[in-house]
Design a protein around this motif. Structure first.
Motif, PDB file in Angstrom:
ATOM      1  N   ALA A  81       0.837  -1.203   0.000  1.00 13.65           N
ATOM      2  CA  ALA A  81       0.000   0.000   0.000  1.00 13.65           C
ATOM      3  C   ALA A  81       0.870   1.250   0.000  1.00 13.65           C
ATOM      4  N   GLY A  82       1.932   1.260   0.831  1.00 14.65           N
ATOM      5  CA  GLY A  82       2.841   2.406   0.822  1.00 14.65           C
ATOM      6  C   GLY A  82       3.566   2.552  -0.495  1.00 14.65           C
ATOM      7  N   ALA A  83       3.925   1.415  -1.136  1.00 16.55           N
ATOM      8  CA  ALA A  83       4.593   1.501  -2.431  1.00 16.55           C
ATOM      9  C   ALA A  83       3.686   2.123  -3.483  1.00 16.55           C
ATOM     10  N   LEU A  84       2.395   1.752  -3.482  1.00 17.64           N
ATOM     11  CA  LEU A  84       1.463   2.342  -4.444  1.00 17.64           C
ATOM     12  C   LEU A  84       1.299   3.843  -4.211  1.00 17.64           C
ATOM     13  N   LEU A  85       1.262   4.280  -2.950  1.00 14.54           N
ATOM     14  CA  LEU A  85       1.124   5.712  -2.672  1.00 14.54           C
ATOM     15  C   LEU A  85       2.370   6.478  -3.097  1.00 14.54           C
ATOM     16  N   VAL A  86       3.550   5.887  -2.895  1.00 10.04           N
ATOM     17  CA  VAL A  86       4.779   6.557  -3.341  1.00 10.04           C
ATOM     18  C   VAL A  86       4.793   6.685  -4.860  1.00 10.04           C
ATOM     19  N   LEU A  87       4.383   5.625  -5.572  1.00 13.89           N
ATOM     20  CA  LEU A  87       4.314   5.695  -7.032  1.00 13.89           C
ATOM     21  C   LEU A  87       3.281   6.721  -7.488  1.00 13.89           C
ATOM     22  N   ALA A  88       2.126   6.762  -6.810  1.00 13.61           N
ATOM     23  CA  ALA A  88       1.088   7.734  -7.187  1.00 13.61           C
ATOM     24  C   ALA A  88       1.587   9.163  -7.004  1.00 13.61           C
ATOM     25  N   GLY A  89       2.215   9.440  -5.866  1.00 12.22           N
ATOM     26  CA  GLY A  89       2.725  10.793  -5.647  1.00 12.22           C
ATOM     27  C   GLY A  89       3.807  11.166  -6.636  1.00 12.22           C
ATOM     28  N   ALA A  90       4.703  10.212  -6.953  1.00  9.17           N
ATOM     29  CA  ALA A  90       5.750  10.519  -7.926  1.00  9.17           C
ATOM     30  C   ALA A  90       5.179  10.757  -9.309  1.00  9.17           C
ATOM     31  N   GLU A  91       4.138  10.000  -9.684  1.00 11.63           N
ATOM     32  CA  GLU A  91       3.556  10.162 -11.019  1.00 11.63           C
ATOM     33  C   GLU A  91       2.826  11.495 -11.145  1.00 11.63           C
ATOM     34  N   ALA A 142      -6.106   3.071  -4.824  1.00 11.94           N
ATOM     35  CA  ALA A 142      -5.806   1.679  -4.479  1.00 11.94           C
ATOM     36  C   ALA A 142      -4.873   1.590  -3.276  1.00 11.94           C
ATOM     37  N   GLY A 143      -3.837   2.424  -3.228  1.00 12.47           N
ATOM     38  CA  GLY A 143      -2.932   2.391  -2.093  1.00 12.47           C
ATOM     39  C   GLY A 143      -3.593   2.804  -0.792  1.00 12.47           C
ATOM     40  N   GLY A 144      -4.422   3.859  -0.826  1.00 16.10           N
ATOM     41  CA  GLY A 144      -5.122   4.269   0.389  1.00 16.10           C
ATOM     42  C   GLY A 144      -6.090   3.209   0.898  1.00 16.10           C
ATOM     43  N   ALA A 145      -6.814   2.544  -0.036  1.00 14.91           N
ATOM     44  CA  ALA A 145      -7.746   1.490   0.377  1.00 14.91           C
ATOM     45  C   ALA A 145      -7.009   0.293   0.963  1.00 14.91           C
ATOM     46  N   MET A 146      -5.891  -0.089   0.328  1.00 18.21           N
ATOM     47  CA  MET A 146      -5.115  -1.217   0.860  1.00 18.21           C
ATOM     48  C   MET A 146      -4.519  -0.890   2.225  1.00 18.21           C
ATOM     49  N   GLY A 147      -4.044   0.349   2.392  1.00 18.75           N
ATOM     50  CA  GLY A 147      -3.503   0.722   3.690  1.00 18.75           C
ATOM     51  C   GLY A 147      -4.558   0.731   4.785  1.00 18.75           C
ATOM     52  N   PHE A 148      -5.768   1.205   4.453  1.00 19.54           N
ATOM     53  CA  PHE A 148      -6.847   1.221   5.443  1.00 19.54           C
ATOM     54  C   PHE A 148      -7.269  -0.196   5.824  1.00 19.54           C
ATOM     55  N   ALA A 149      -7.261  -1.121   4.858  1.00 19.36           N
ATOM     56  CA  ALA A 149      -7.750  -2.479   5.098  1.00 19.36           C
ATOM     57  C   ALA A 149      -6.701  -3.393   5.695  1.00 19.36           C
ATOM     58  N   TRP A 150      -5.435  -2.976   5.732  1.00 21.87           N
ATOM     59  CA  TRP A 150      -4.377  -3.869   6.204  1.00 21.87           C
ATOM     60  C   TRP A 150      -4.509  -4.125   7.696  1.00 21.87           C
ATOM     61  N   THR A 151      -4.273  -5.366   8.098  1.00 26.58           N
ATOM     62  CA  THR A 151      -4.258  -5.753   9.515  1.00 26.58           C
ATOM     63  C   THR A 151      -2.979  -6.522   9.794  1.00 26.58           C
ATOM     64  N   PRO A 152      -2.353  -6.294  10.944  1.00 32.01           N
ATOM     65  CA  PRO A 152      -1.106  -7.007  11.234  1.00 32.01           C
ATOM     66  C   PRO A 152      -1.343  -8.495  11.408  1.00 32.01           C
ATOM     67  N   GLU A 153      -0.348  -9.272  10.974  1.00 30.52           N
ATOM     68  CA  GLU A 153      -0.445 -10.710  11.126  1.00 30.52           C
ATOM     69  C   GLU A 153      -0.170 -11.103  12.579  1.00 30.52           C
ATOM     70  N   ARG A 154      -0.964 -12.031  13.060  1.00 26.73           N
ATOM     71  CA  ARG A 154      -0.774 -12.520  14.420  1.00 26.73           C
ATOM     72  C   ARG A 154       0.288 -13.610  14.408  1.00 26.73           C
ATOM     73  N   PRO A 155       1.213 -13.600  15.356  1.00 23.62           N
ATOM     74  CA  PRO A 155       2.244 -14.645  15.375  1.00 23.62           C
ATOM     75  C   PRO A 155       1.629 -16.006  15.642  1.00 23.62           C
ATOM     76  N   LEU A 156       2.165 -16.993  14.925  1.00 24.89           N
ATOM     77  CA  LEU A 156       1.661 -18.348  15.068  1.00 24.89           C
ATOM     78  C   LEU A 156       2.265 -18.977  16.321  1.00 24.89           C
ATOM     79  N   GLU A 157       1.455 -19.281  17.275  1.00 26.60           N
ATOM     80  CA  GLU A 157       1.889 -19.910  18.510  1.00 26.60           C
ATOM     81  C   GLU A 157       1.212 -21.262  18.659  1.00 26.60           C
ATOM     82  N   GLU A 158       1.982 -22.212  19.149  1.00 28.12           N
ATOM     83  CA  GLU A 158       1.420 -23.522  19.357  1.00 28.12           C
ATOM     84  C   GLU A 158       0.515 -23.502  20.577  1.00 28.12           C
ATOM     85  N   PRO A 159      -0.701 -23.934  20.438  1.00 26.31           N
ATOM     86  CA  PRO A 159      -1.608 -23.916  21.594  1.00 26.31           C
ATOM     87  C   PRO A 159      -1.162 -24.922  22.634  1.00 26.31           C
TER      88      PRO A 159
END
Length: 324
Positions: free
Chosen positions: A21-31, A106-123
């Motif tokens: 998402a950040g890469a798309l915003l950087v490309l959009a601003g540069a363009e 597209a970059g703003g929507a992807m950034g808003f929708a992004w959620t951090p991945e939860r670490p996989l822990e063995e129960p």
């Protein structure tokens, strides 16, 4: 072994933030910012559009960097990146000729929708339990996941802003017959309010039906308004106003429109050459406008310095020669 560890740092860092998402915003601003880059004299000649392109482009690049290095601000940054991208269509060179605007949305929507991945822990190991015999309530049908709702939110906001303001539908000309020659209207600044929609329709005139452009908007203001027409006897009449304000669902029927968009790009529109796309966003205005106005309808009309003055009357026919 050291190279492998260093190479593994970047994928691990990338997965902990909305990298693409950040890469798309950087490309959009540069363009968006790269299109008006030119010597200072050329940039000043571009006017507000060139300066706004640099500002919005720099803001989108900064938004992309925020998503990379401050991912916890993704909701605030994503919404404002979408708003800036949509605004770039009106105040810059059509949002970097649409490419920068689409990348920014597209970059703003992807950034808003992004959620951090939860670490996989063995129960922890638990003793086996007998499965419950109670029936489990079924999931509600058609319930979309949370990520889908978050990704669709910016586009829902964009579609909501594009909807026309509530009000009565545009009124058709009906039995009104317009003159054979449309009146000529000139104004130094034509500023519609809200989204402007363009289409083509036929209007009845004294010489038969005629195709005209139909522009609908919420309201409009015309500075240094001048209208020239002829009465039934052929005498020219002139109507002038320092400022004319139209409100209450304005509909203009024009057979020709010439003016400079944003005071920089001068174009001519006719029923055979509608603007592309046929939707103009807010904040778009035209200067040095000359139009052939077949008809206009609006709920309210206000004017400052309204004046009606007679023009030139048609020249009388030459006297008939005396009989021999």
């Amino acid at each position: 072994m050291l190279l492998i560890r260093r190479g593994a740092r970047f994928p691990a860092w990338r997965r902990t933030r909305p990298f693409w998402a950040g890469a798309l915003l950087v490309l959009a601003g540069a363009e968006i910012a790269a299109v008006p880059l030119a010597p200072l004299s050329v940039l000043v000649g571009l006017g507000l559009g060139g300066i706004a392109a640099l500002g919005i482009g720099a803001a989108l690049v900064a938004a992309g960097l925020f998503l990379w290095f401050l991912p916890h601000t993704r909701h605030y940054v994503g919404i404002h990146a979408v708003i800036l991208s949509v605004l770039s269509f009106a105040v810059t060179n059509l949002g970097g000729f649409l490419a920068g605007m689409l990348l920014g949305i597209a970059g703003g929507a992807m950034g808003f929708a992004w959620t951090p991945e939860r670490p996989l822990e063995e129960p922890p190991e638990q003793p086996p339990q007998e499965p419950s015999r109670l029936p489990q309530p079924p999931a509600p049908p058609g319930h979309p996941p949370q990520k889908t709702l978050a990704a669709a939110l910016p586009f829902v906001l964009l579609a909501a802003t594009a909807l026309p303001a509530p009000g009565p539908p545009p009124r058709a000309p009906g039995p009104v017959t317009t003159p054979r020659t449309p009146p000529t209207v000139t104004t130094t600044r034509f500023a519609p309010e809200g989204f402007t929609l363009a289409r083509v329709a036929e209007v009845p005139t004294a010489g038969g039906p005629r195709r005209a452009m139909v522009l609908t908007m919420r309201a409009a203001s015309l500075r240094d308004y001048r209208l020239r027409t002829r009465d039934g006897g052929g005498a020219e009449l002139s109507l002038s106003a320092d400022e004319l304000r139209l409100g209450g669902r304005v509909t203009l029927y024009l057979t020709r429109l010439t003016g400079c968009v944003q005071g920089a790009l001068c174009l001519t529109f006719t029923p055979d050459r509608l603007p592309v796309p046929p939707v103009a966003p807010p904040f778009v205005f035209m200067t040095d406008v000359t139009a052939e106005q077949a008809l206009v309808t609006s709920g309210t009309i206000g004017a400052d310095g309204l004046a009606l003055s007679p023009g030139r009357s048609p020249a009388p026919p030459p006297p008939a020669p005396p009989p021999p």
